[in-house]
Every structure is written in structure tokens, then in C-alpha cells.
Design a protein around this motif. Structure first.
Motif, PDB file in Angstrom:
ATOM      1  N   TRP A   1       0.826  -1.210   0.000  1.00  0.00           N
ATOM      2  CA  TRP A   1       0.000   0.000   0.000  1.00  0.00           C
ATOM      3  C   TRP A   1       0.857   1.256   0.000  1.00  0.00           C
ATOM      4  O   TRP A   1       0.517   2.254  -0.644  1.00  0.00           O
ATOM      5  N   SER A   2       1.978   1.229   0.699  1.00  0.00           N
ATOM      6  CA  SER A   2       2.831   2.416   0.794  1.00  0.00           C
ATOM      7  C   SER A   2       3.474   2.797  -0.548  1.00  0.00           C
ATOM      8  O   SER A   2       3.935   3.925  -0.712  1.00  0.00           O
TER       9      SER A   2
ATOM     10  N   ALA B   1      13.884  -5.805  -0.335  1.00  0.00           N
ATOM     11  CA  ALA B   1      14.232  -4.506  -0.907  1.00  0.00           C
ATOM     12  C   ALA B   1      14.802  -4.676  -2.313  1.00  0.00           C
ATOM     13  O   ALA B   1      14.472  -3.900  -3.216  1.00  0.00           O
ATOM     14  N   SER B   2      15.624  -5.700  -2.517  1.00  0.00           N
ATOM     15  CA  SER B   2      16.205  -5.952  -3.838  1.00  0.00           C
ATOM     16  C   SER B   2      15.140  -6.315  -4.869  1.00  0.00           C
ATOM     17  O   SER B   2      15.203  -5.869  -6.020  1.00  0.00           O
TER      18      SER B   2
ATOM     19  N   ILE C   1      13.780   6.717  -2.778  1.00  0.00           N
ATOM     20  CA  ILE C   1      13.154   7.292  -1.574  1.00  0.00           C
ATOM     21  C   ILE C   1      12.431   6.237  -0.737  1.00  0.00           C
ATOM     22  O   ILE C   1      12.751   6.032   0.427  1.00  0.00           O
ATOM     23  N   ALA C   2      11.429   5.578  -1.323  1.00  0.00           N
ATOM     24  CA  ALA C   2      10.563   4.689  -0.535  1.00  0.00           C
ATOM     25  C   ALA C   2      11.321   3.505   0.072  1.00  0.00           C
ATOM     26  O   ALA C   2      11.231   3.267   1.278  1.00  0.00           O
ATOM     27  N   VAL C   3      12.041   2.775  -0.752  1.00  0.00           N
ATOM     28  CA  VAL C   3      12.704   1.562  -0.251  1.00  0.00           C
ATOM     29  C   VAL C   3      13.779   1.891   0.791  1.00  0.00           C
ATOM     30  O   VAL C   3      13.741   1.357   1.894  1.00  0.00           O
TER      31      VAL C   3
ATOM     32  N   ARG D   1      12.167   0.424   5.026  1.00  0.00           N
ATOM     33  CA  ARG D   1      13.086  -0.318   5.903  1.00  0.00           C
ATOM     34  C   ARG D   1      12.835  -1.826   5.819  1.00  0.00           C
ATOM     35  O   ARG D   1      12.573  -2.492   6.818  1.00  0.00           O
ATOM     36  N   LEU D   2      12.940  -2.335   4.615  1.00  0.00           N
ATOM     37  CA  LEU D   2      12.693  -3.749   4.346  1.00  0.00           C
ATOM     38  C   LEU D   2      13.977  -4.549   4.488  1.00  0.00           C
ATOM     39  O   LEU D   2      15.075  -4.014   4.318  1.00  0.00           O
TER      40      LEU D   2
END
Length: 181
Positions: free
Chosen positions: A74-75, A141-142, A128-130, A135-136
Motif C-alpha cells: 500500500w505504501s 528490498a532488492s 526514496i521509498a525503499v 526499511r525492508l
């Protein structure tokens, strides 16, 4: 039928087509096909039905994808909306230029809109988001950064090329005229 009703109907049909095609192509597991189809319908909506239709479909698309279980976190949806809207706006402005050969504006729109969408998604999600917001764990994240990197440029190019191929037929169908004319 008045213009507002016609706009609502066309936008709803394009949105429904987008949701059905997202769900159908997602079943293949090939994100290149799904992304290309989404971009194709975004471009068709703006070029056949106007900028407001394009923006509406661009905003609804990632929300509907999430609601049917194929969308991202959602983010990330606001960033995807921004990328979709960028594609629609750039395609609208460049694709409607009235200079030179009629195909020149389409080629400029194809490349410009694809790059603009890629740039918005890459900056918003990868830069920005990742790293700053989500904070995954590194493996997740990859995966996300891979999904929103160069593949976005490729799917926007493929979707744009497909849209250019079928747009004349779609415009005839939406105008209610026979293809025989």
C-alpha cells in the motif's frame, strides 16, 4: 447521450478492461506482459478519451490491482499513481503535438513518456521509498527495486508501441463509426 455520461462510461469500460487484463496477465507470472498491458491501456485512455480519463484510470489502476490481490505494498501505491499520471500527462502533451510528420509526435511521446514514468518510479520507489520509508530486509528490498528499475522503461515502451498499433481502431470504435468507412 450527454458528454459527461459518455466520459463516465468510456472511463469505466477502460478501467474494467484494465482490471481484467491485470488479473489475466498476472496469472502468467510475467510482469513484463502485465506492465505492458497496463501502460497500453493508460495510453489508450488518454489518447482516445482525453486527459481526465487517462488520469482517472492512472489513479484507479494500482488501487484496483491491490484490491484484487496483485498489487504492491500500500505504501508504494502513491508512487505508482505518480508514475502512471506522469506517463499520461507526458503522452498527452507530446502525442498531441501538431508538427512534422504525424508519426513524429507518437515516437517522441513513446520515448518521452516511457522515460518520464521510469524516472518518477525510480526516484520515488528505488531512491526514496525503499531505503528511507520502508526499511525492508535486503532480499525484499532488492526485489522491489528490481521491479521499479529499467523494467518500467521497457514495459512503458512496449505498452506504448502496442497502443500505437491499436489506437486507430479504438478511436473508430469509440466514435461509433464503422471501420469500413
Amino acid at each position: 447521450m450527454n458528454k459527461r455520461t459518455l466520459w463516465i462510461t468510456r472511463t469505466a469500460v477502460l478501467t474494467a478492461m484494465l482490471v481484467v487484463l491485470q488479473a489475466t496477465t498476472q496469472a502468467t507470472g510475467n510482469t513484463v506482459i502485465t506492465g505492458s498491458v497496463v501502460n497500453m491501456l493508460l495510453i489508450i485512455s488518454v489518447m482516445a478519451c482525453g486527459i481526465l480519463s487517462g488520469i482517472t484510470v492512472a489513479v484507479i489502476s494500482p488501487v484496483m490491482a491491490k484490491l484484487i490481490g496483485i498489487g504492491p505494498l500500500w505504501s508504494l501505491i502513491p508512487f505508482i499513481m505518480a508514475g502512471n499520471i506522469t506517463l499520461v500527462l507526458v503522452w498527452h502533451h507530446l502525442g498531441n503535438w501538431k508538427w512534422g510528420h504525424k508519426y513524429a509526435a507518437n515516437i517522441v511521446a513513446l520515448i518521452g513518456a516511457a522515460f518520464a514514468k521510469f524516472a518518477v518510479l525510480y526516484a520515488g520507489i528505488v531512491l526514496i521509498a525503499v531505503p528511507l520509508l520502508l526499511r525492508l530486509p535486503q532480499p525484499q528490498a532488492s526485489v522491489i527495486t528490481g521491479m521499479f528499475s529499467i523494467s518500467q522503461f521497457i514495459t512503458a515502451l512496449l505498452g506504448g508501441a502496442a497502443a500505437l498499433l491499436i489506437l486507430p481502431t479504438v478511436k473508430i470504435a469509440l466514435a461509433g463509426r464503422s471501420a469500413q468507412r
